[in-house]
Design a protein around this motif. Structure first.
Motif, PDB file in Angstrom:
ATOM      1  N   LYS A 216     -29.717 -52.751 -36.566  1.00  0.00           N
ATOM      2  CA  LYS A 216     -28.892 -53.400 -35.553  1.00  0.00           C
ATOM      3  C   LYS A 216     -27.801 -54.259 -36.178  1.00  0.00           C
ATOM      4  CE  LYS A 216     -29.282 -56.501 -31.564  1.00  0.00           C
ATOM      5  NZ  LYS A 216     -30.238 -57.305 -30.740  1.00  0.00           N
ATOM      6  N   LYS A 217     -28.120 -54.918 -37.275  1.00  0.00           N
ATOM      7  CA  LYS A 217     -27.189 -55.882 -37.858  1.00  0.00           C
ATOM      8  C   LYS A 217     -26.257 -55.277 -38.906  1.00  0.00           C
ATOM      9  CE  LYS A 217     -27.229 -60.588 -39.728  1.00  0.00           C
ATOM     10  NZ  LYS A 217     -26.587 -61.217 -38.553  1.00  0.00           N
ATOM     11  N   PHE A 218     -26.749 -54.322 -39.690  1.00  0.00           N
ATOM     12  CA  PHE A 218     -25.973 -53.867 -40.846  1.00  0.00           C
ATOM     13  C   PHE A 218     -25.668 -52.369 -40.875  1.00  0.00           C
ATOM     14  CE2 PHE A 218     -28.523 -57.518 -42.373  1.00  0.00           C
ATOM     15  CZ  PHE A 218     -27.486 -58.390 -42.632  1.00  0.00           C
ATOM     16  N   ALA A 219     -26.494 -51.541 -40.244  1.00  0.00           N
ATOM     17  CA  ALA A 219     -26.358 -50.091 -40.432  1.00  0.00           C
ATOM     18  C   ALA A 219     -25.072 -49.552 -39.809  1.00  0.00           C
ATOM     19  CB  ALA A 219     -27.567 -49.375 -39.827  1.00  0.00           C
ATOM     20  N   LYS A 220     -24.496 -48.529 -40.466  1.00  0.00           N
ATOM     21  CA  LYS A 220     -23.366 -47.807 -39.889  1.00  0.00           C
ATOM     22  C   LYS A 220     -23.890 -46.822 -38.855  1.00  0.00           C
ATOM     23  CE  LYS A 220     -20.556 -48.128 -44.084  1.00  0.00           C
ATOM     24  NZ  LYS A 220     -19.837 -47.369 -45.140  1.00  0.00           N
ATOM     25  N   HIS A 221     -23.008 -46.412 -37.939  1.00  0.00           N
ATOM     26  CA  HIS A 221     -23.422 -45.495 -36.881  1.00  0.00           C
ATOM     27  C   HIS A 221     -22.678 -44.175 -37.019  1.00  0.00           C
ATOM     28  CE1 HIS A 221     -24.876 -49.321 -35.357  1.00  0.00           C
ATOM     29  NE2 HIS A 221     -25.663 -48.646 -34.532  1.00  0.00           N
ATOM     30  N   CYS A 222     -23.425 -43.115 -36.828  1.00  0.00           N
ATOM     31  CA  CYS A 222     -22.911 -41.761 -37.007  1.00  0.00           C
ATOM     32  C   CYS A 222     -21.761 -41.492 -36.042  1.00  0.00           C
ATOM     33  CB  CYS A 222     -24.042 -40.760 -36.794  1.00  0.00           C
ATOM     34  SG  CYS A 222     -23.523 -39.035 -36.897  1.00  0.00           S
ATOM     35  N   ALA A 228     -27.747 -45.189 -35.527  1.00  0.00           N
ATOM     36  CA  ALA A 228     -27.646 -45.882 -36.815  1.00  0.00           C
ATOM     37  C   ALA A 228     -28.037 -44.957 -37.960  1.00  0.00           C
ATOM     38  CB  ALA A 228     -28.529 -47.111 -36.808  1.00  0.00           C
ATOM     39  N   ILE A 229     -27.364 -45.130 -39.098  1.00  0.00           N
ATOM     40  CA  ILE A 229     -27.688 -44.368 -40.305  1.00  0.00           C
ATOM     41  C   ILE A 229     -28.492 -45.303 -41.201  1.00  0.00           C
ATOM     42  CG2 ILE A 229     -26.771 -43.120 -42.285  1.00  0.00           C
ATOM     43  CD1 ILE A 229     -24.227 -42.627 -40.647  1.00  0.00           C
ATOM     44  N   SER A 230     -29.791 -45.102 -41.255  1.00  0.00           N
ATOM     45  CA  SER A 230     -30.663 -46.011 -42.006  1.00  0.00           C
ATOM     46  C   SER A 230     -30.678 -45.690 -43.495  1.00  0.00           C
ATOM     47  CB  SER A 230     -32.085 -45.958 -41.442  1.00  0.00           C
ATOM     48  OG  SER A 230     -32.593 -44.639 -41.486  1.00  0.00           O
ATOM     49  N   SER A 231     -30.487 -44.437 -43.849  1.00  0.00           N
ATOM     50  CA  SER A 231     -30.467 -44.060 -45.264  1.00  0.00           C
ATOM     51  C   SER A 231     -29.669 -42.770 -45.423  1.00  0.00           C
ATOM     52  CB  SER A 231     -31.890 -43.860 -45.798  1.00  0.00           C
ATOM     53  OG  SER A 231     -32.529 -42.799 -45.116  1.00  0.00           O
ATOM     54  N   GLY A 232     -29.150 -42.557 -46.610  1.00  0.00           N
ATOM     55  CA  GLY A 232     -28.371 -41.352 -46.879  1.00  0.00           C
ATOM     56  C   GLY A 232     -27.095 -41.344 -46.070  1.00  0.00           C
ATOM     57  N   ASP A 238     -13.191 -41.581 -43.786  1.00  0.00           N
ATOM     58  CA  ASP A 238     -13.592 -42.962 -43.504  1.00  0.00           C
ATOM     59  C   ASP A 238     -14.551 -43.100 -42.326  1.00  0.00           C
ATOM     60  OD1 ASP A 238     -11.989 -43.899 -45.611  1.00  0.00           O
ATOM     61  OD2 ASP A 238     -10.220 -43.980 -44.311  1.00  0.00           O
ATOM     62  N   GLN A 239     -15.189 -42.031 -41.926  1.00  0.00           N
ATOM     63  CA  GLN A 239     -16.172 -42.098 -40.864  1.00  0.00           C
ATOM     64  C   GLN A 239     -17.544 -41.691 -41.386  1.00  0.00           C
ATOM     65  OE1 GLN A 239     -14.396 -39.596 -37.737  1.00  0.00           O
ATOM     66  NE2 GLN A 239     -14.123 -41.467 -36.526  1.00  0.00           N
ATOM     67  N   PRO A 240     -18.612 -42.427 -41.004  1.00  0.00           N
ATOM     68  CA  PRO A 240     -19.962 -42.101 -41.470  1.00  0.00           C
ATOM     69  C   PRO A 240     -20.614 -41.038 -40.582  1.00  0.00           C
ATOM     70  CG  PRO A 240     -20.003 -44.127 -40.200  1.00  0.00           C
ATOM     71  CD  PRO A 240     -18.556 -43.693 -40.241  1.00  0.00           C
ATOM     72  N   TRP A 241     -21.440 -40.216 -41.212  1.00  0.00           N
ATOM     73  CA  TRP A 241     -22.141 -39.165 -40.498  1.00  0.00           C
ATOM     74  C   TRP A 241     -23.563 -39.059 -41.038  1.00  0.00           C
ATOM     75  CZ3 TRP A 241     -19.276 -35.696 -37.165  1.00  0.00           C
ATOM     76  CH2 TRP A 241     -17.883 -35.893 -37.185  1.00  0.00           C
TER      77      TRP A 241
END
Length: 340
Positions: A216-222, A228-232, A238-241
């Motif tokens: 909730k506080k730190f993870a990036k979102h796909c 949320a992307i918890s690992s990997g 510039d976008q997380p997946w």
């Protein structure tokens, strides 16, 4: 010379030299008390000091001088240093040991405690934690030189909780992480303050977070599923997946680590792009993908060619960047077009 045991005033001290009193009367008085016993001690063992040391009181008629100042010692108190008589003043100035605690000399009339070649005034020999006097008491000698009573020595050797800083007693439930230890109830999430116990957790700096609070506080979102992307995960433009979300739009094959292309915000593997998306060359009828040869294309009206396919039908001269004539689906240079 006659000798007998007499009652009298005892001068208590711990010096190894023998103290003597001289008077014109020829007699000898001897009184012995228990000797200091200081056995080796360590964190888990205590030593016991009992005192004071034995001493000898004597009277003599012969002249007796101080080894250092040559003052006559007849009828005066003196000490023996290396079997040599020394007056009290010279002893305090030249021979007295230095107290390991207050760093002052331990005078002739002071009580002295000795342990492993270190010396203390009786009042200075006390616990480094609670300041309890330890002459004639059990004590623990630490590696750093500190002297502690048995109770404080046991407490100081125990692990302390990183949360409440209290001692973790043997047998209690605790959590260890990176050579540090907490009470089980003190090992809590930095955000929600709930005990983590045996659950999974993540760190940020020196703080611990439960999985839910960390996401909730730190993870990036796909960028696709918004979770949320918890690992990997992977990053594209510039976008997380999530790696499982970054797949071919047609065959759903994962694209991480593979060649792919994007078309209208959708991603395609090479094979699917060639078969379903790419335009076909009007010359060779193969897909124009941009992979390998065919990077440059020629567009005219609603038709498209690989640059290397845009040639005169008759003489095969490349027509890229030149004037040309179209006859049906064929291309001709100006000279060949005149001969049609």
């Amino acid at each position: 010379m006659n000798s007998k045991y007499l009652d009298g005033i005892l001068f208590f001290f711990f010096h190894s030299p023998l103290w003597m009193f001289l008077s014109p009367v020829i007699q000898q008085t001897k009184r012995r008390t228990s000797l200091i016993i200081a056995a080796d001690s360590c964190d888990s063992h205590c030593s016991v000091l009992t005192g004071p040391r034995s001493y000898l009181s004597s009277t003599m008629t012969e002249r007796f001088d101080c080894f250092y100042c040559r003052d006559n010692l007849q009828g005066k108190k003196y000490a023996k240093k290396d079997d040599k008589p020394v007056c009290v003043r010279c002893f305090d100035k030249l021979c007295a040991n230095t107290c390991a605690e207050c760093r002052k000399p331990i005078g002739a009339d002071a009580k002295e405690v000795t342990h492993k070649n270190r010396h203390w005034h009786e009042g200075c020999f006390r616990c480094a934690k609670c300041y309890k006097p330890l002459a004639n008491e059990s004590f623990a000698a630490k590696d750093d030189g500190k002297i502690m009573c048995g109770k404080c020595g046991d407490r100081d050797g125990s692990s302390r909780c990183q949360g409440c800083y209290k001692v973790i007693t043997p047998g209690s439930k605790n959590v260890e992480y990176k050579h540090k230890v907490w009470h089980e109830e003190c090992f809590i999430c930095f955000e929600c303050k709930q005990p983590i116990r045996s659950q999974s957790f993540l760190t940020k700096g020196d703080d611990m977070y439960c999985t839910a609070c960390h996401e909730k506080k730190f993870a990036k979102h796909c960028a696709r599923c918004k979770e949320a992307i918890s690992s990997g995960g992977i990053t594209y433009q510039d976008q997380p997946w999530h790696s499982e979300c970054f797949v071919c739009n047609t065959c759903k094959k994962p694209l991480a680590g593979a060649r792919f292309t994007a078309h209208e915000d959708q991603f395609y593997c090479v094979n699917c792009y060639k078969a379903d998306v790419a335009k076909k060359c009007s010359g060779c009828q193969n897909p124009i993908t941009g992979f390998g040869r065919g990077t440059n294309v020629v567009n005219y009206e609603d038709k498209t060619w690989h640059e290397y396919c845009f040639n005169c039908k008759k003489c095969s001269l490349s027509m890229a960047h030149k004037r040309f004539v179209i006859n049906g689906n064929d291309i001709y240079c100006s000279d060949c077009a005149k001969k049609l």
